[in-house]
Design an enzyme around this catalytic site. Structure first.
Site, PDB file in Angstrom:
ATOM      1  N   LYS A   1     -39.782 -11.034 106.801  1.00 55.84           N
ATOM      2  CA  LYS A   1     -41.059 -11.514 106.266  1.00 55.84           C
ATOM      3  C   LYS A   1     -42.042 -10.368 106.026  1.00 55.84           C
ATOM      4  O   LYS A   1     -42.936 -10.486 105.197  1.00 55.84           O
ATOM      5  CB  LYS A   1     -41.650 -12.569 107.181  1.00 55.84           C
ATOM      6  CG  LYS A   1     -40.820 -13.851 107.126  1.00 55.84           C
ATOM      7  CD  LYS A   1     -41.530 -15.047 107.711  1.00 55.84           C
ATOM      8  CE  LYS A   1     -40.738 -16.313 107.447  1.00 55.84           C
ATOM      9  NZ  LYS A   1     -39.416 -16.317 108.126  1.00 55.84           N
TER      10      LYS A   1
HETATM   11  C1  LIG Z   1     -38.340 -17.130 107.717  1.00 55.48           C
HETATM   12  C2  LIG Z   1     -36.976 -16.729 108.127  1.00 55.48           C
HETATM   13  C3  LIG Z   1     -35.806 -17.263 107.505  1.00 55.48           C
HETATM   14  C4  LIG Z   1     -35.879 -18.326 106.431  1.00 55.48           C
HETATM   15  O1  LIG Z   1     -36.391 -17.852 105.238  1.00 55.48           O
HETATM   16  P1  LIG Z   1     -36.923 -18.869 104.105  1.00 55.48           P
HETATM   17  O2  LIG Z   1     -37.582 -18.017 103.120  1.00 55.48           O
HETATM   18  O3  LIG Z   1     -37.860 -19.810 104.808  1.00 55.48           O
HETATM   19  O4  LIG Z   1     -35.732 -19.602 103.570  1.00 55.48           O
HETATM   20  C5  LIG Z   1     -34.575 -16.793 107.915  1.00 55.48           C
HETATM   21  N1  LIG Z   1     -34.455 -15.877 108.896  1.00 55.48           N
HETATM   22  C6  LIG Z   1     -35.537 -15.339 109.516  1.00 55.48           C
HETATM   23  C7  LIG Z   1     -35.325 -14.359 110.602  1.00 55.48           C
HETATM   24  C8  LIG Z   1     -36.826 -15.742 109.161  1.00 55.48           C
HETATM   25  O5  LIG Z   1     -37.903 -15.217 109.796  1.00 55.48           O
END
Ligand SMILES: *Cc1c(COP(=O)(O)O)cnc(C)c1O
Length: 471
Positions: free
Chosen positions: A113
């Protein structure tokens, strides 16, 4: 470039108008009016670029209301080796013949993120300064999103963050990551309740339009178009690292929850990046796997949403999914609106299984899917450690398991690594009987002084806190 809403609002907006917004006024999600096309000659020109320069090239196709020099400077400031750990920013390594891991988790909070949130922080600061405005970001987190937002916004002028989290319910590491921040513009609010209480409070405060306007409340949720756009870049970067010429295809396997990450892959593919398959990996919360297998999109109740060992994928509905359905239906906004507003509202599901459009999901858009269980994650983590001396986290394990189910000979498969194992140490210990390595900068963070305020799960208490800390 102008942006439209998936639910048909006739108004068209520019990038900086939607930058600070979440949903469109009609409840839809923003998408560009068209996907700019990138041909082989352009790909070939981009191949040698440093990550920040590649980001500028991709972003400038979608952003025409920030002067190019400024956008270039923002990209250069965001994607540095200092912040992301390596000069490549998203280094690729081959795990086994034709299967690669793309490292997206070496940013400040050790999850992918950061790739988008760091960009968002710089775009917010830039745009707010230009308008002479301020923004108070109110959010709810059970882990990754909140810390990524705080590390992106810390010290940024014009921005304050009020992040609610359920008191005592995050891992010690996650709490330490967030609560050790001493920046005066970051406010950690530990709520006496569960995550749903935090989310309800955020909804209630944002729903009070007078309060929202007076205190300039905003969000950084995953439906924000700028976040999605920033994520498109690493699909290009992964492609260039896995291939040596533009006549090659690759596939991506993407650990998915709210469908933001893999939706960015969809955008890259729509732009002409030669992607064969987009493998949507889910855990036991298999809303998306069910859709891609059957055409039925069925949101889950809270009781039907499982707490798993890949918690960032524990979702009951996929908030970005509407963007893909809009494209799948030939950008028919009236139908998208009726599916997401009327049918979901009435029945909690819609069924495209017999719709000719559904066949396109795989054929024309490259989507396939898989689901994994806790036992699958443990087995994949053990196997990857034993055979390749490589430690992967639980979400990446979901992705790797899915990748192996969809391999096509001769097409490199790139698994997106979405977090580092240290964030989910409990499951690593369960799988391997030992603690994962901790990056040096996180050594001993649990012992740092904590900056956090405990508040009751009451809307008025949160409003009062915000009002007090807004000047
Ligand atoms: C947020 C997140 C996801 C999922 O991603 P999306 O964009 O919501 O599909 C997967 N793995 C981790 C570690 C995350 O923080």
């Amino acid at each position: 470039m102008r942006y439209l809403s998936t639910r048909g609002d006739p108004e068209r907006r520019r990038f900086c108008e939607i930058l600070l917004e979440g949903l469109a006024p009609d409840g839809g999600l923003y998408l560009p009016e068209h996907y700019p096309q990138v041909d082989a000659a352009t790909l070939s020109r981009w191949r040698g670029l440093a990550y920040a320069d590649l980001a500028f090239e991709v972003l400038s196709l979608y952003i025409d209301d920030i002067p190019a020099a400024d956008l270039k400077a923002i990209c250069a400031r965001t994607y540095t080796a200092e912040i992301f750990g390596t000069a490549e920013i998203v280094p690729l390594r081959e795990l086994e013949d034709g299967v690669y891991l793309e490292a997206l988790s070496n940013g400040p909070t050790l999850a992918f993120k950061d790739m988008a949130m760091q960009m968002l922080g710089n775009l917010f600061e830039y745009e707010l300064a230009r308008r002479g405005e301020e923004l108070n970001i109110l959010g709810a987190t059970s882990g990754d999103t909140g810390s990524a937002a705080e590390y992106a916004m810390r010290g940024k002028k014009g921005v304050r963050v009020f992040m609610t989290s359920p008191d005592g319910r995050m891992s010690a590491f996650q709490q330490a990551q967030m609560f050790s921040l001493q920046d005066p513009n970051i406010h950690n609010l530990a709520i006496n309740g569960v995550f749903d209480d935090c989310q309800d409070i955020v909804k209630a405060v944002s729903g009070d339009l007078a309060f929202k306007r007076k205190y300039r409340i905003g969000t950084v949720n995953s439906i924000n178009w700028a976040r999605l756009l920033a994520q498109v870049v690493y699909y290009f970067a992964g492609y260039f690292q896995a291939t040596s010429s533009e006549d090659r295809q690759v596939s991506f396997a993407v650990p998915s929850g709210n469908f933001g990450n893999v939706c960015a892959g969809h955008v890259a593919r729509m732009m002409g990046l030669p992607i064969r398959q987009l493998v949507v990996a889910t855990n036991e919360n298999d809303v998306l796997d069910e859709f891609f297998r059957t055409g039925v999109y069925r949101v889950r109740s809270a009781a039907d949403t499982h707490e798993t060992s890949s918690p960032s994928m524990d979702i009951s509905k996929a908030s970005n999914f509407e963007r893909f359905v809009f494209d799948l239906l030939g950008r028919d906004a009236a139908r998208t609106r009726s599916l997401f507003e009327t049918e979901l509202g009435r029945a909690g599901l819609f069924d495209l299984g017999r719709d000719p459009a559904f066949a396109h999901a795989a054929e024309k858009f490259g989507f396939v899917s898989s689901r994994s269980t806790h036992a699958d994650r443990l087995a994949t983590i053990r196997d990857t450690d034993a055979r390749y001396a490589t430690l992967i986290d639980t979400h990446t394990a979901d992705g790797l398991k899915a990748a192996r189910e969809h391999l096509v000979p001769g097409v490199p498969m790139i698994v997106l690594e979405t977090a580092l194992p240290i964030k989910f140490a409990g499951t690593i210990v369960e799988a391997l009987g030992r603690e994962p390595d901790r990056p040096a900068r996180f050594e001993g963070i649990e012992a740092l002084p904590k900056r956090v305020v405990k508040l009751p799960a009451e809307v008025d208490a949160i409003k009062a806190y915000i009002a007090q800390h807004c000047d």
